[in-house]
Scaffold this motif. Structure first.
Motif, PDB file in Angstrom:
ATOM      1  N   ILE A 137       0.843  -1.205   0.000  1.00 35.68           N
ATOM      2  CA  ILE A 137       0.000   0.000   0.000  1.00 35.68           C
ATOM      3  C   ILE A 137       0.880   1.258   0.000  1.00 35.68           C
ATOM      4  O   ILE A 137       0.502   2.304  -0.545  1.00 35.68           O
ATOM      5  N   VAL A 155       0.250   4.121  -2.794  1.00 37.24           N
ATOM      6  CA  VAL A 155      -0.058   5.511  -2.451  1.00 37.24           C
ATOM      7  C   VAL A 155       1.021   6.449  -2.997  1.00 37.24           C
ATOM      8  O   VAL A 155       0.725   7.497  -3.579  1.00 37.24           O
ATOM      9  N   ALA A 213       0.625   6.722  -6.896  1.00 39.81           N
ATOM     10  CA  ALA A 213      -0.616   7.385  -7.300  1.00 39.81           C
ATOM     11  C   ALA A 213      -0.597   8.867  -6.924  1.00 39.81           C
ATOM     12  O   ALA A 213      -0.993   9.727  -7.716  1.00 39.81           O
ATOM     13  N   SER A 271      -8.320  -6.082   2.679  1.00 36.45           N
ATOM     14  CA  SER A 271      -8.585  -4.650   2.481  1.00 36.45           C
ATOM     15  C   SER A 271      -7.502  -3.995   1.637  1.00 36.45           C
ATOM     16  O   SER A 271      -7.784  -3.170   0.763  1.00 36.45           O
ATOM     17  N   ILE A 272      -6.263  -4.350   1.915  1.00 39.09           N
ATOM     18  CA  ILE A 272      -5.140  -3.733   1.191  1.00 39.09           C
ATOM     19  C   ILE A 272      -5.283  -3.986  -0.309  1.00 39.09           C
ATOM     20  O   ILE A 272      -5.157  -3.075  -1.128  1.00 39.09           O
ATOM     21  N   HIS A 285      -7.865  -4.668  -2.260  1.00 40.22           N
ATOM     22  CA  HIS A 285      -8.910  -3.934  -2.976  1.00 40.22           C
ATOM     23  C   HIS A 285      -8.630  -2.427  -2.961  1.00 40.22           C
ATOM     24  O   HIS A 285      -8.937  -1.723  -3.929  1.00 40.22           O
ATOM     25  N   ALA A 286      -8.063  -1.919  -1.882  1.00 40.57           N
ATOM     26  CA  ALA A 286      -7.703  -0.497  -1.841  1.00 40.57           C
ATOM     27  C   ALA A 286      -6.685  -0.193  -2.936  1.00 40.57           C
ATOM     28  O   ALA A 286      -6.770   0.843  -3.618  1.00 40.57           O
ATOM     29  N   LYS A 342      -8.109   0.403  -6.213  1.00 42.10           N
ATOM     30  CA  LYS A 342      -8.689   1.729  -6.390  1.00 42.10           C
ATOM     31  C   LYS A 342      -7.633   2.792  -6.715  1.00 42.10           C
ATOM     32  O   LYS A 342      -7.968   3.876  -7.170  1.00 42.10           O
ATOM     33  N   PHE A 343      -6.373   2.499  -6.438  1.00 40.80           N
ATOM     34  CA  PHE A 343      -5.290   3.426  -6.805  1.00 40.80           C
ATOM     35  C   PHE A 343      -4.663   3.072  -8.167  1.00 40.80           C
ATOM     36  O   PHE A 343      -4.063   3.926  -8.813  1.00 40.80           O
ATOM     37  N   ARG A 352     -16.060  -5.199 -11.102  1.00 42.90           N
ATOM     38  CA  ARG A 352     -17.189  -4.850 -10.228  1.00 42.90           C
ATOM     39  C   ARG A 352     -16.812  -3.762  -9.222  1.00 42.90           C
ATOM     40  O   ARG A 352     -17.665  -3.038  -8.719  1.00 42.90           O
ATOM     41  N   LEU A 353     -15.516  -3.651  -8.921  1.00 44.85           N
ATOM     42  CA  LEU A 353     -15.052  -2.588  -8.019  1.00 44.85           C
ATOM     43  C   LEU A 353     -15.112  -1.218  -8.679  1.00 44.85           C
ATOM     44  O   LEU A 353     -14.742  -0.208  -8.077  1.00 44.85           O
ATOM     45  N   LYS A 384      -8.265   8.866 -12.598  1.00 49.72           N
ATOM     46  CA  LYS A 384      -9.201   7.749 -12.559  1.00 49.72           C
ATOM     47  C   LYS A 384     -10.604   8.254 -12.219  1.00 49.72           C
ATOM     48  O   LYS A 384     -10.769   9.315 -11.638  1.00 49.72           O
ATOM     49  N   GLN A 385     -11.608   7.459 -12.578  1.00 52.25           N
ATOM     50  CA  GLN A 385     -12.955   7.725 -12.092  1.00 52.25           C
ATOM     51  C   GLN A 385     -13.732   6.417 -12.066  1.00 52.25           C
ATOM     52  O   GLN A 385     -13.657   5.617 -13.001  1.00 52.25           O
ATOM     53  N   ILE A 386     -14.433   6.211 -10.977  1.00 48.19           N
ATOM     54  CA  ILE A 386     -15.200   4.988 -10.803  1.00 48.19           C
ATOM     55  C   ILE A 386     -16.227   4.895 -11.933  1.00 48.19           C
ATOM     56  O   ILE A 386     -16.723   5.915 -12.415  1.00 48.19           O
TER      57      ILE A 386
END
Lengths: 384, 384, 384, 384
Positions: free
Chosen positions: B108, B112, B115, B136-137, B139-140, B143-144, B161-162, B380-382
């Motif tokens: 992570i 971080v 990113a 958790s790490i 999937h987090a 997202k980065f 799906r995330l 990025k954008q979800i």
């Protein structure tokens, strides 16, 4: 007594969590712990820690983590510093739950520290969509958080789609609206509102005449463009010819560029009828949003508080991309002409009617209540 | 030439990324940069940095970040240290893309840092489901990350799906299978395979007779239970009565507990017919997986490489919860009896047939190729 | 080729070591390495790193270590950050000798890092006596340094009395005098000297008339008094009635107080005939010292460069206590009247004759030469 | 009530300051604060923090600062980490005086943090002369300290020669002797002394027969030589043929080398009649020093406590160079033969008579008393 540790890292953070702090402090089964860190400790960014103390809250620990020089490199390093020091703080305070607010860079330090230490993590204002690195930070924090308090309905749905257990996701509205409601409805506050001693520099504002409110922050993913962006906004305001109150930017990477733009404009003698302030007390800022002819820039307050207050807003550039918004917001690019004509249009429309899509003023109470009885499952698992 | 910076933080990391390192090094349009950090720099954890150099790869920077004392607190602080120092490294190396592997705590920090600094981030082995904080790490980090290289089909679907853009998600199989394929098919390696000089302590193993392979790591969310967990596994192995090769744990929070359990068992004189090794070269480990009567513990290798090799596996406890698995894996709890009877069952079944659900041995080449021409969208954008 | 690694941490540092950097760069047996750190990396403090590059020197590593908020706490933490990161830098650069300059807070980080890593440490400008925490830092560094280059004779004697081996102590004069000599004797520089585009804010200076030069820094051991101290100095200058060029302070703890004092004076409309600059190029500053009617404040340059140039100096307060000084310096306390009458006296005396007690302009060459052949004894031992 | 904050960083530190901790705790005008840091928090180095708590002292803050991998690089970085975190601790505890002990690497972090923050710094055991980097650290700390408590007369004189104000230098004897006196004179402790459950590994010791006590630490300035050094000592002990109790090294850079040497000797089967312990309770260690036929190695305890107890000591190598010593110490180099014949000579001489050059057992009381009324001058200045 459950110990609820709220980590405050900036002035925007503080307005977003103040009503929860009061609600926790007033709750029979909860004990409030406050950690002040990052720009909340900096005199350059409005000495938020002093406001916290003055408002009657404790500060149980201070985490100096901001490195000089707002570049992407120092922003990353500052986050590392926070993550290095927060575990010592949590070891000392032994909170039962840690609360992190929103999506600024320092919030990921709070999230990682708590989650790694098996301390339940609560997250407010998750599930929204914006530009900048905040977009990634916000969703990553959702993946670490054990309980979620989104501020709007579509944010709630988004968190669930991210694979979070729906039972852990509570739509409560936005705690910043709690403040707004309190301020606008409080007669005593209203009567004591006096913008005359704002401090700051530049030409004075005549509060009996219409004025613009300008609040524009750097966009971290457009690092280096900030100076030109603010200059365009200032030029547009000058073209409109209305007096303007201009706020300094927050501490994201690129803040120096914005500040340089503002200084350049002033030194060139172009800042006629403009007044410049480092920071406004929340009360004052909300009243300004209530009174301004138009809020110009890219502050999230225009979208969020603006919906509740009905402030006409010209939202400039990409910073708020994807955030759910009401009718009061007019989106434009960075061009001088675009900004100018959008301001003229909003001024001619005037005040909008109230739209409570970001909450009804009770978010803080509701979060405190849920935190007082929630059970937390430390071992998370994605739902699909 | 695109500069691909691969960050290696542990011995497991290294086996998971070695084939990509070779593929990048051999690619005409790519330049390899290697950062060694965390337990990859530690002699206590097998001096992985020496293996990297011996295998002909460069080490462009070293990041000492592991704090003494494997507790949740120090794990969080170590991550902070990594995040404090990696930005300086990236500033110096100026990579075009940074690669982070899997889901250990130090990853992570890499995610971080990259990113936040607007450097494209590639992530391998995302989208899987497990227990511990790694869940958790992982999937987090998704997202980065700006580009994803999941190792299996259901992992690919989960990343999408995330809310990740499907065009950025490339299912390539697992790079660890590349190694396995290479090792098992290489006649020269096969002939030079000699487990006789393993080092380590304890009773010798007779390699002509069946033996168990035990590899059990701490579960960070069950901090404090590690000693009893390993003791149960060792007792079960003793009850079965087969000779066993036992490996020391990696550097997660709780490793000291496991190590204490192992030492206790030895000092009590119970470790009959057991041999203990700090670390095995990857080649040796794969051959061991090919030859063992049963792999016992909670290593992900049992599920992943085990599927390809056909190793009979007894998977103990929650550490691999949710990870996609083949027929070769038998899941049990922490009880001595459960573990014992599962071992007996697997030994009686013997070798399974090959199941390439984690890849066909070409992942490294495919990732390198995609990295050589991919375009990255920094903002990025979800997707919802 | 011996690798000489020079660590530059501030603008004052840079002027104190620039001639050595040039001498090392030009020496056949030496290779120059430059590390820029602390306020040398900060745009707020004059972007020294850009001057370094423009002057044709390399920057081999950058160490961001300055925490926001110049308090004693952040000064200590910043030093910790430097000490955390410098070892990685030295590991990477593998210098044969590290040079640290003077006595600012960041220099102790350099000294400890090098000495702990068994890298020979050279120290310039040791053995002097002053006030503030610099007094302790300077002598502590002498106890870590393996070779000493004091700038004056009594400094040399003091280092030897501290128990350092006399063979390691070389009195070479002050490298800042090298710069001064070069600048004042260089006709081309002289002719291109034009103070007209200084930047900065406030009233313009008429360079054909006499002007005061004001440079006053915070005194760390008098933390909190800085605002009043600078206000007194500005008042005294106003009383004298001569136009004045005022410089902003450096980044010691307390700099914010000084800056606040300056801003207060300006906002009150009292800064008549005063011009304010963030930073001056070294060349410009030296010419200003040559031309000013009187230098007022507590900068060490008044004592050191002032002796060589003959600048009339009014030295205010305790910051330079104990530093060897020439006839050109008049010491006063913090009172407005004292400062005013001292300025009047110095203006009436005018320029002093040259006094080379801090060197003859060849320090850089001499240090480089000694470093090229010196042998270093890593295991130090006090001589008594 | 004056708050006296004592920073404990290792097991040696703790024995050197325990009597002061008790004296402060028992003093009517003083309040004890304890910070545990570095190896004092590490289970690998004897879990000193548990001894502190068991002895009835508080631990007000914990500073994890030890990086994995005892190299000069990590030693420097660990010190940086300490210096990064101690200021937060001091901000929180607001001590009136900070006490740092001796000369280990972490002590300079304490000294710099306190001095930079204008907190009076007391230093015990300064002014001595030894080898390793400790030599520089110790004298540098004297230059930061505001009050000094040397343990011997020549140490007192040396601190004054370093330019410290004689009125701030108090010769009180060594607090470790306080412990020794207490332990040897306490009948209850004596009767409960039982070395039978030492823990550790290897052959048992027959306590009715003569035995050697071996305690050898790495020499940081001879980094890399540690393995051969300890092997020579172990060989010499084997040649003498007497049973031996061997202690593991402390956490200086190079400790891994010593540990490797010990492990090698054991794995080769040469450690006949040798027992190996990680750590001994102070009481046990002192009784061992009282009973051993000869203490071999380079521990300072041989010189210091040994003088008071009369222990025959063979001091190996450079680590204690320059330290004032009594008749009980025989100095030798690293050669096997030298060490062997020195051990034989000391064994034949037997116990020496008591020599209180390091104190009479009242140091702690005297320091506490002086701290209760001393005035501190924050702005230091060298006396010459």
């Amino acid at each position: 007594m459950r110990k609820v540790c709220i980590v405050v890292g900036s002035r925007a953070n503080y307005s977003s969590i103040k009503s929860l702090m009061a609600a926790v402090q007033g709750h029979a089964d909860l004990e409030l712990q406050v950690v002040a860190m990052a720009s909340a400790l900096s005199d350059r960014y409005g000495a938020v820690y002093q406001h916290i103390l003055k408002d009657g809250f404790p500060i149980d620990a201070r985490v100096n983590m901001l490195l000089e020089g707002e570049t992407p490199t120092t922003m990353a390093k500052s986050t590392g510093l926070g993550l290095l020091e927060l575990p010592s703080v949590f070891d000392h305070l032994e909170p039962d739950v840690v609360v992190t607010v929103g999506d600024r860079f320092e919030t990921i330090a709070t999230a990682v520290a708590a989650a790694f230490m098996n301390i339940p993590l609560a997250h407010t204002m998750g599930g929204e969509v914006t530009g900048t690195i905040d977009e990634s930070i916000r969703h990553a924090i959702s993946k670490f958080a054990h309980i979620h308090f989104p501020a709007s309905e579509d944010a709630r749905e988004r968190i669930i789609r991210l694979g979070e257990d729906p039972e852990t996701v509570h739509m409560v509205g936005c705690p910043r609206i709690d403040l707004v409601a309190g301020i606008l409805n409080n007669a005593r506050v209203k009567s004591s509102f006096s913008p005359d001693n704002l401090g700051g520099v530049g030409d004075p504002i005549d509060w009996d005449k219409p004025f613009l409110l300008i609040s524009q922050h750097p966009v971290t993913t457009e690092f280096g463009d900030g100076k030109e962006q603010i200059l365009n906004t200032l030029k547009a305001a000058s073209h409109v010819g209305m007096q303007a109150l201009v706020l300094w930017p927050n501490s994201d990477a690129g803040a120096d560029d914005i500040a340089r733009g503002i200084r350049t404009y002033r030194e060139m003698g172009l800042a006629v009828n403009m007044h410049f302030c480092k920071n406004l007390p929340v009360d004052t800022y909300i009243h300004m949003m209530d009174k301004t002819a138009c809020l110009v820039g890219n502050s999230s307050s225009g979208i969020r508080e603006g919906a509740y207050i009905g402030t006409p807003v010209v939202n400039v550039g990409s910073r708020q991309d994807g955030r759910e918004r009401g009718q009061n917001v007019l989106d434009v690019g960075y061009g001088v002409d675009q900004i100018e004509s959008a301001i003229r249009k909003q001024v001619s429309i005037g005040k909008y009617s109230m739209d409570p899509i970001y909450g009804d003023g009770t978010a803080g109470e509701r979060i405190a209540d849920i935190l007082s009885f929630a059970t937390f499952k430390i071992q998370k698992q994605i739902t699909y």
